[in-house]
Design an enzyme around this catalytic site. Sequence first.
Site: not given
Ligand code: NAP
Ligand code: G3H
Length: 484
Positions: A111, A258, A159, A223, A292-293, A162-163
């Site tokens: 993809r 996102e 990023s 930060d 996320c979706t 999860n992806y």
């Molecule tokens: P996360 O804990 O928020 O981490 C995301 C990224 O932010 C990681 O690279 C993390 O690094 C970094 N990070 C952490 N603290 C930071 C800071 N103070 N400043 C800058 N960057 C920082 O999220 P996750 O657990 O990886 O992913 C799950 C979440 O992502 C869910 O809430 C999901 O819904 C959301 N998500 C949203 C989308 C969308 O398109 N809307 C897509 C995918 C996922 P570290 O890993 O080193 O902590």
């Molecule tokens: O986790 C967030 C991804 O952007 C969702 O992509 O709907 O193709 O799984 P997906």
Amino acid sequence: MTTEVLNLLTYEFYANGEWKESKSGETIEIRSPYLNEPIGKVQSISQEEVDEAIHFAQAAQKGWAENSLQDRANYLYRWADELVNMQDEIAEIIMKEVGKSLKDARNEVLRTSDFIRYTVEEALHMHGESMKGDSFPGGSKSKIAIIERVPLGVVLAISPFNYPVNLSAAKIAPALISGNAVIFKPATQGAISGIKMIEALHKAGLPKGLVNIITGRGSVIGDYLVEHKGINMISFTGGTNTGVRLAKKAAMIPLVLELGGKDPGIVREDADLKEAAKHIISGAFSYSGQRCTAIKRVLVHEKAADELVDILKEEIEKLSVGSPEDGCTVVPLIDGGSADFVQGLIDDAIEKGAIPLTGNRRDRNLIYPTLLDHVTEDMRVAWEEPFGPVLPVIRVSSDEEAVKFANESEFGLQASVFTKDINKAFAIADKIETGSVQINGRTERGPDHFPFIGVKGSGLGVQGIRKSIESMTREKVTVLNIAD
Ligand code: NAP
Ligand code: G3H
């Protein structure tokens, strides 16, 4: 690129086209979520190395932006080809590092290569515009504005786990094609997959300094990166709390965020319930709901609820549960803390009267797919994002109540509406406060050229190939004044 100590690979970071060990001497151990053992180490880089990487990016960006678009396109096409060549190797790492089935991991790589190619083709077909002065009252025919898009400079791409390949390349490819350089900060759990993806870019011969991968905990270097004066734009995907914190720290630069979601699947009483259940289950439980979706709650009309719940229960019990190496749909969550959080949501709901129809069973960080009926608004699971395999069913008595419940969420990513009445579907879609509404289908991001939008706590700005390119460029106007 790697050194092997006691059979544990240590991955280097990438700056100015070279693989390096951090002078900090510190590494972070990456443990597989399902093997329960370390699979490698990544560098924990210092602030000084962050400064150097940003300096390299700034130096490389100017020449890159001056290259022809075709020239930039060729590097990106080669990157897409290298990813296809490396699909097995990268998929294996994704599986081990974030616990995604091998088939899904390979699909993620493929993809991504499609995403990169489409990004190039979109950019090749994006043109500026011109405006004549005399179309405004009192304006002169002798003035012509030429409007072009120019790169922003250095894009910080952050990023989530999860992806780890797709959502990283979805930032890097549009940034590069439009003439930017990139500082790439992968999720720590996902960093090895990100490094392998950058190996493909290195093999494609990308000029040095254009993409630099910074590994280290977000809580330690996040930060510093976000507030760095050398960063000109941030494209972030991750949790809402992290995104909100980042938005408060980043000053006067464009941001695309996102974030999390709590996507509802709204089921009207006239829906084809078997079909709706199929989409809801795939939406809620693929990759254990770590999307996320994912559909994260069902809002079903009370007249259809018993029948829907029976179908859901029967089908959920057929889901494969276990190791990603066996291709299971429901796999261990990314870490024990995430499993504790999901179990906490389930326990809270049951204590308050929700009925667990299946699941509610745990083995370390593997949570069995859980269906909770009779969920009410006083329960945390009605509102919070689990990022795990739990599906709450909330019974409603009208479309209006479903819409009200859906909109009371702090999130606004997507929603699904299941009904045979297309007019009602559009009426509901019109009132739902989310970036997208799916009619008779599961919530999902793709196809990846569609605009992808989170509103409220789900984000800021728009992704989707063309929109991502636009977000990483700005308009520049040159006015030609023709002499009389
Ligand atoms: P996360 O804990 O928020 O981490 C995301 C990224 O932010 C990681 O690279 C993390 O690094 C970094 N990070 C952490 N603290 C930071 C800071 N103070 N400043 C800058 N960057 C920082 O999220 P996750 O657990 O990886 O992913 C799950 C979440 O992502 C869910 O809430 C999901 O819904 C959301 N998500 C949203 C989308 C969308 O398109 N809307 C897509 C995918 C996922 P570290 O890993 O080193 O902590
Ligand atoms: O986790 C967030 C991804 O952007 C969702 O992509 O709907 O193709 O799984 P997906």
